[in-house]
Every structure is written in C-alpha cells, then in structure tokens.
Write an enzyme that holds these catalytic residues in place. Structure first.
Site, short mmCIF file in Angstrom:
data_model
loop_
_atom_site.label_atom_id
_atom_site.label_comp_id
_atom_site.label_asym_id
_atom_site.label_seq_id
_atom_site.Cartn_x
_atom_site.Cartn_y
_atom_site.Cartn_z
N TRP A 21 65.85 34.43 22.29
CA TRP A 21 64.98 35.04 21.31
C TRP A 21 65.74 35.84 20.25
CZ3 TRP A 21 61.34 32.13 22.83
CH2 TRP A 21 61.02 31.99 24.17
N PHE A 38 44.18 18.18 14.74
CA PHE A 38 42.88 18.82 14.92
C PHE A 38 42.46 18.86 16.38
CE2 PHE A 38 41.23 14.60 15.36
CZ PHE A 38 40.00 14.72 15.96
N THR A 39 43.06 18.01 17.22
CA THR A 39 42.67 17.99 18.63
C THR A 39 42.99 19.30 19.33
OG1 THR A 39 44.79 16.95 19.18
CG2 THR A 39 42.91 15.49 18.84
#
Length: 176
Positions: A21, A38-39
C-alpha cells in the site's frame, strides 16, 4: 464528479522493499483498464438478477466516456485503455491479489434539459405499462368468459377471480 483523482492516486501497490500500500498507478506509471460493467449494479430478485439500479444506457455511455476523458486528461492518455461500451467482451488480465475496492461517486446532477428528457421517458414507460395492463385485463376477461367462471384446473394456487382497485386497474386473486 467522477473520482478520477482517487483512481489514479489510490496507493494499491507495494514499494521496492515489498511494503504494501505504498504506490499508486501514477507513482508506478501503470496502465489503467476501464471496462463498463453495469452487471455490478445487480441485485437479486429471488433467483434472478435485477438491474433496475443500474444507470440506463443513454445516460451511462456519456458518463463512462466522460470518465475516460477525465482520466486521459489527468494522466497519460496512452496508458488509459478501455473496452467497448455495452459489448460482450472477454478480458484477459492477471489480477494480483484478492483485493476489491469500491469507489462510489455521488449521483450526477442533471440539468433541466436532461431532467425533462428523463421525465418524458418515464411518462412513456408508464403509458406503455398502463396499455399493456389493460390489454392483459381484456385477454383475461376473454379467457374467463370462454372457460366459464366455475372452471377449475385443480392446481394449487389457481386463478379464481379478479379484484378491481379504485384506480380502475384489476389484478388477479389467487387461491390456494
């Protein structure tokens, strides 16, 4: 506003010492692959996917194109890759790690013209829905008169009558 700065500056990658990180896409000069999906806005309705919470394509495509343009403006345009909007694609990537980070943007504000267009679309949908419902009622009435009011299929949950609401719509009443 789309979270372009966050996408490019989010520290997801380890540094040269293996410390997690520490680096962002911009720090490492990495590519960004954007795929409209969009799913991801799917909810389950019983055992079927329901996409009503997904943005409609006429609004979603300009929104997606705007995201791509903002990314290319804020970063190196040659490193921003994308798929074809709304297309069935097979994307081959090598995913490094089991991390999923969800970034949500506030709902886009619509100008008066867009709002008017959406309202007209909604009105057309409601008219179509009302017309379809009245045709179904007519079809059920014809079926009911052909079969006769006392006909029974013997199946559980059979159709027994119709209930009329105060607004003139009718709906089936099932008995079990």
């Amino acid at each position: 506003m789309i979270r372009v700065r966050k996408i490019l500056s989010l520290r997801l990658f380890e540094d040269e010492h293996g410390c997690a990180w520490k680096h962002s896409v911009m720090d490492r000069g990495l590519e960004v692959l954007c795929v409209s999906q969009f799913t991801l806005q799917c909810t389950l309705k019983g055992n079927k996917p329901d996409f009503h919470s997904a943005m409609a394509a006429p609004l979603a495509q300009p929104f997606y194109n705007s995201l791509l343009e903002q990314l290319r403006t804020a970063y190196k345009p040659e490193l921003i890759k994308d798929g074809q909007f709304g297309a069935y694609m097979q994307v081959h990537i090598q995913n490094d790690g089991p991390v999923t980070i969800s970034l949500e943007s506030p709902a886009p504000t619509l100008d008066a013209k867009q709002l008017s267009k959406l309202e007209k679309q909604q009105q057309r949908k409601e008219k179509t829905r009302a017309k379809d419902n009245s045709e179904r009622v007519k079809d059920r009435g014809a079926l009911h008169s052909e079969v006769g009011p006392s006909a029974s299929s013997g199946a559980e949950g059979e159709f027994s009558s119709e209930r009329h609401d105060g607004d003139g719509r009718s709906e089936p009443v099932f008995s079990s």
